[in-house]
Design a protein around this motif. Structure first.
Motif, PDB file in Angstrom:
ATOM      1  N   THR A 216       0.842  -1.187   0.000  1.00 54.86           N
ATOM      2  CA  THR A 216       0.000   0.000   0.000  1.00 54.86           C
ATOM      3  C   THR A 216       0.881   1.242   0.000  1.00 54.86           C
ATOM      4  OG1 THR A 216      -1.631  -1.221   1.301  1.00 54.86           O
ATOM      5  CG2 THR A 216      -1.893   1.159   1.191  1.00 54.86           C
ATOM      6  N   MET A 217       0.623   2.159  -0.904  1.00 58.91           N
ATOM      7  CA  MET A 217       1.462   3.352  -1.021  1.00 58.91           C
ATOM      8  C   MET A 217       1.506   4.170   0.261  1.00 58.91           C
ATOM      9  SD  MET A 217       0.679   4.737  -4.853  1.00 58.91           S
ATOM     10  CE  MET A 217       1.236   3.805  -6.288  1.00 58.91           C
ATOM     11  N   THR A 248     -12.262   3.724  -6.135  1.00 58.41           N
ATOM     12  CA  THR A 248     -11.352   2.865  -5.391  1.00 58.41           C
ATOM     13  C   THR A 248     -10.724   3.654  -4.237  1.00 58.41           C
ATOM     14  OG1 THR A 248     -10.850   1.700  -7.451  1.00 58.41           O
ATOM     15  CG2 THR A 248      -9.354   1.348  -5.601  1.00 58.41           C
ATOM     16  N   ASP A 250      -8.126   2.701  -1.586  1.00 56.73           N
ATOM     17  CA  ASP A 250      -7.255   1.590  -1.211  1.00 56.73           C
ATOM     18  C   ASP A 250      -5.853   2.008  -0.790  1.00 56.73           C
ATOM     19  OD1 ASP A 250      -6.165   2.407  -3.604  1.00 56.73           O
ATOM     20  OD2 ASP A 250      -6.215   0.432  -4.561  1.00 56.73           O
ATOM     21  N   GLY A 252      -3.677   3.393  -2.422  1.00 49.66           N
ATOM     22  CA  GLY A 252      -2.716   3.245  -3.510  1.00 49.66           C
ATOM     23  C   GLY A 252      -2.408   1.814  -3.884  1.00 49.66           C
ATOM     24  N   TRP A 253      -3.121   0.839  -3.317  1.00 49.18           N
ATOM     25  CA  TRP A 253      -2.828  -0.581  -3.579  1.00 49.18           C
ATOM     26  C   TRP A 253      -2.867  -0.899  -5.060  1.00 49.18           C
ATOM     27  CZ3 TRP A 253      -1.439  -4.647  -0.413  1.00 49.18           C
ATOM     28  CH2 TRP A 253      -1.545  -5.920  -0.954  1.00 49.18           C
ATOM     29  N   THR A 254      -3.873  -0.445  -5.791  1.00 50.96           N
ATOM     30  CA  THR A 254      -4.041  -0.809  -7.199  1.00 50.96           C
ATOM     31  C   THR A 254      -3.312   0.142  -8.141  1.00 50.96           C
ATOM     32  OG1 THR A 254      -6.120   0.438  -7.282  1.00 50.96           O
ATOM     33  CG2 THR A 254      -6.266  -1.925  -6.840  1.00 50.96           C
ATOM     34  N   ALA A 255      -2.638   1.166  -7.625  1.00 50.69           N
ATOM     35  CA  ALA A 255      -1.967   2.130  -8.490  1.00 50.69           C
ATOM     36  C   ALA A 255      -0.542   1.710  -8.830  1.00 50.69           C
ATOM     37  CB  ALA A 255      -1.946   3.519  -7.821  1.00 50.69           C
ATOM     38  N   ARG A 256      -0.047   0.661  -8.226  1.00 51.57           N
ATOM     39  CA  ARG A 256       1.326   0.232  -8.475  1.00 51.57           C
ATOM     40  C   ARG A 256       1.449  -0.443  -9.850  1.00 51.57           C
ATOM     41  NH1 ARG A 256       4.907   0.682  -4.541  1.00 51.57           N
ATOM     42  NH2 ARG A 256       4.238   0.986  -2.389  1.00 51.57           N
TER      43      ARG A 256
END
Length: 256
Positions: A216-217, A248, A250, A252-256
């Motif tokens: 997580t960012m 979303t 999260d 930053g979970w899905t932004a990686r």
């Protein structure tokens, strides 16, 4: 006249249904909508938890309901219409997790998860669409999906859970397309890793907790209240020109 910010996010005079409301995110969602002025029908299977929630806020009304059962879903909506005469906001929050490993999940288990996580939201949304509305604004459906409906959560997650949450995203877009001109907005909220009954084991285990923090960012799981604004945005007129979208939240979970 331009609406004030408070007016945009207000739910005064509206009636909302929140499923899976006996604990965790669902109980929080019911409280947030009630605080915004909505009359909230909190639906779940555990009457004691629902009563405790209703006792905390006069705007919340408990309805014992197993959303996996078609007759319970119809009775829930019938109760709402009988007492309030309207149905403006639906938060499809109830969820089942299923097994983590696909090898441990039978086809029957898989179907059971989809019955709660995907079939029930479709049926309840359809029931909302069929009810009349005397409100000047639109009706709003908020489907609670998950980051696991967007990306793989392996080694955690689960086949049925991920499939149901991904299906909920597709359902959101399709219903938004079909119902938009009827004044019904359909959006999805996709939380990341938030502490709840379903994730207690995840956060209690040091290895899995660190896995969340690494991926997580913001370096942590979600905290209580950090979905409030997103939910209220999608439920209210603040998102009047927003439909078919996945919001979303999260870290930053899905932004990686």
């Amino acid at each position: 006249m331009t609406a004030t910010t408070a007016d945009l996010f207000s739910l005064r005079g509206r009636t909302a249904v929140v499923t899976g409301a006996s604990s965790g995110l669902g109980a929080r969602f019911a409280t947030v909508l009630a605080a915004a002025g909505a009359t909230v029908y909190a639906a779940a299977r555990r009457p004691d938890r629902l009563r405790e929630l209703a006792d905390s806020d006069p705007g919340i009304h408990p309805v014992v309901c197993d959303v996996s059962r078609e007759e319970d879903r119809e009775r829930l909506v019938g109760t709402v219409l009988e007492h309030g005469g309207r149905f403006d906001v639906l938060v499809n929050n109830a969820g089942a997790s299923g097994a983590v490993r696909a090898q441990d999940e039978s086809s029957g288990d898989f179907s059971d998860v989809l019955a709660v996580n995907l079939v029930a939201p479709f049926h309840l949304a359809r029931l909302l669409a069929e009810t009349p509305s005397d409100h000047d604004g639109t009706k709003s459906v908020v489907n609670v999906s998950s980051v696991l409906g967007l990306v793989s959560g392996a080694p955690l997650g689960g086949a049925a859970y991920a499939a149901s949450k991904a299906g909920l995203v597709g359902l959101t877009r399709e219903l938004a397309g079909q119902w938009g001109r009827s004044g019904i907005r359909v959006n999805a909220l996709a939380p990341g890793w938030f502490r709840s009954e379903m994730t207690d084991g995840l956060f209690a285990d040091e290895r899995s907790r660190r896995w969340v923090e690494r991926g997580t960012m913001l370096g942590r799981g979600g905290q209580q209240g950090e979905l409030d604004g997103a939910l209220l945005y999608l439920a209210s007129d603040a998102s009047a020109y927003c439909t078919g979208q996945v919001l979303t939240v999260d870290g930053g979970w899905t932004a990686r």
